[in-house]
Write a protein that holds these residues in place. Structure first.
Motif, PDB file in Angstrom:
ATOM      1  N   ARG A  24       0.878  -1.184  -0.037  1.00 43.32           N
ATOM      2  CA  ARG A  24      -0.059   0.072   0.148  1.00 43.32           C
ATOM      3  C   ARG A  24       0.767   1.009   0.146  1.00 43.32           C
ATOM      4  O   ARG A  24       1.459   1.558   0.971  1.00 43.32           O
ATOM      5  N   GLY A  25       1.056   1.997  -1.085  1.00 43.08           N
ATOM      6  CA  GLY A  25       1.860   3.076  -1.336  1.00 43.08           C
ATOM      7  C   GLY A  25       3.336   2.673  -1.045  1.00 43.08           C
ATOM      8  O   GLY A  25       3.728   1.654  -1.658  1.00 43.08           O
ATOM      9  N   ASN A  26       3.948   3.376   0.058  1.00 40.01           N
ATOM     10  CA  ASN A  26       5.564   2.771   0.482  1.00 40.01           C
ATOM     11  C   ASN A  26       5.454   1.948   1.351  1.00 40.01           C
ATOM     12  O   ASN A  26       6.392   1.972   2.392  1.00 40.01           O
ATOM     13  N   GLN A  27       4.539   1.110   1.721  1.00 33.44           N
ATOM     14  CA  GLN A  27       4.395   0.096   2.849  1.00 33.44           C
ATOM     15  C   GLN A  27       4.063  -1.227   2.455  1.00 33.44           C
ATOM     16  O   GLN A  27       3.125  -1.370   1.557  1.00 33.44           O
ATOM     17  N   TYR A  28       4.679  -2.015   3.259  1.00 32.50           N
ATOM     18  CA  TYR A  28       4.460  -3.607   2.832  1.00 32.50           C
ATOM     19  C   TYR A  28       3.968  -3.960   4.052  1.00 32.50           C
ATOM     20  O   TYR A  28       4.561  -3.966   5.158  1.00 32.50           O
ATOM     21  N   ARG A  29       2.919  -4.905   4.167  1.00 36.44           N
ATOM     22  CA  ARG A  29       2.228  -5.475   5.339  1.00 36.44           C
ATOM     23  C   ARG A  29       1.715  -7.161   5.227  1.00 36.44           C
ATOM     24  O   ARG A  29       1.361  -7.093   3.943  1.00 36.44           O
ATOM     25  N   ALA A  30       2.195  -7.616   6.294  1.00 37.11           N
ATOM     26  CA  ALA A  30       1.664  -9.126   6.278  1.00 37.11           C
ATOM     27  C   ALA A  30       1.148  -9.437   7.639  1.00 37.11           C
ATOM     28  O   ALA A  30       1.427  -8.499   8.624  1.00 37.11           O
ATOM     29  N   VAL A  31       0.309 -10.305   7.743  1.00 36.02           N
ATOM     30  CA  VAL A  31      -0.324 -10.977   9.132  1.00 36.02           C
ATOM     31  C   VAL A  31      -0.258 -12.339   8.895  1.00 36.02           C
ATOM     32  O   VAL A  31      -0.278 -13.405   8.030  1.00 36.02           O
ATOM     33  N   ILE A  43       3.000  -7.456  10.661  1.00 38.57           N
ATOM     34  CA  ILE A  43       4.432  -6.762  10.337  1.00 38.57           C
ATOM     35  C   ILE A  43       4.123  -5.762   9.257  1.00 38.57           C
ATOM     36  O   ILE A  43       3.624  -6.157   8.142  1.00 38.57           O
ATOM     37  N   GLU A  44       4.595  -4.456   9.406  1.00 40.67           N
ATOM     38  CA  GLU A  44       4.687  -3.488   8.351  1.00 40.67           C
ATOM     39  C   GLU A  44       6.206  -3.055   8.108  1.00 40.67           C
ATOM     40  O   GLU A  44       6.785  -2.831   9.105  1.00 40.67           O
ATOM     41  N   ILE A  45       6.423  -3.051   6.781  1.00 38.20           N
ATOM     42  CA  ILE A  45       7.891  -2.484   6.618  1.00 38.20           C
ATOM     43  C   ILE A  45       7.523  -1.118   5.736  1.00 38.20           C
ATOM     44  O   ILE A  45       6.973  -1.259   4.732  1.00 38.20           O
ATOM     45  N   TYR A  46       8.368  -0.136   6.085  1.00 39.36           N
ATOM     46  CA  TYR A  46       8.581   1.045   5.185  1.00 39.36           C
ATOM     47  C   TYR A  46       9.595   1.520   4.733  1.00 39.36           C
ATOM     48  O   TYR A  46      10.575   1.687   5.432  1.00 39.36           O
ATOM     49  N   PRO A  47      10.191   0.890   3.570  1.00 46.64           N
ATOM     50  CA  PRO A  47      11.368   1.299   3.011  1.00 46.64           C
ATOM     51  C   PRO A  47      11.594   2.744   2.719  1.00 46.64           C
ATOM     52  O   PRO A  47      10.789   3.262   2.198  1.00 46.64           O
ATOM     53  N   GLN A  48      12.797   3.230   3.127  1.00 48.59           N
ATOM     54  CA  GLN A  48      13.180   4.547   2.778  1.00 48.59           C
ATOM     55  C   GLN A  48      12.189   5.578   3.203  1.00 48.59           C
ATOM     56  O   GLN A  48      11.617   6.316   2.116  1.00 48.59           O
TER      57      GLN A  48
END
Length: 152
Positions: A24-31, A43-48
């Motif tokens: 979603r946009g600049n976010q990666y989310r997994a459950v 878990i949410e990863i926001y790169p850079q």
């Protein structure tokens, strides 16, 4: 060169944690779900992204009872054997990390002296030993990051 999350690295995390990230946009989310233990972890990863006055990677973990963040994530170690991914960041010789298990559990270690990673674990108190052991997987990557920083 600063560490960056990319599609290949995210796929490596997905494989070990047996999940899929939604972008979603600049976010990666997994459950992650563990119905046997009644656990759910997101878990949410926001790169850079912008974090204060600097740009870096942000890893957020949400459970039913906890919200944890790792700012300026320098990398990760994905272990098929252990079924977990260790996200880490180093600042002034101290290491912080979040270990995410595919069984929807996590452990957090902060402000750990880097020298504990390669010391004699048997000489450490049990309360201290666990953090050194858990984060010792990151040591080769920390050394690689340090070498790359010198080469730039």
């Amino acid at each position: 060169m600063k560490f960056k999350f990319d599609e290949k690295k995210l796929a490596e995390i997905e494989k070990v944690l047996e999940t899929k990230f939604a972008k979603r946009g600049n976010q990666y989310r997994a459950v992650l779900m563990n119905p046997v233990e009644h656990r759910k972890l997101s878990i949410e990863i926001y790169p850079q992204i912008k974090i204060g006055h600097r740009t870096g990677n942000l890893v957020s973990i949400y459970t039913n009872n906890t919200h944890a963040q790792l700012h300026f994530c320098d990398g990760f170690v994905a272990s098929d054997f252990l079924g977990e991914v260790t996200f880490f960041a180093e600042y002034n010789g101290r290491l912080s990390g979040i270990v995410v298990e595919k069984q929807a559990a996590c452990s957090i270690f902060t402000n750990v002296e880097r020298e504990l990673l390669s010391g004699d674990f048997e000489k450490l108190a049990p309360e201290v030993m666990l953090s050194g052991l858990a984060l010792s997987l990151t040591e080769p990557l920390l050394d690689e990051n340090k070498k790359e920083s010198r080469d730039e």
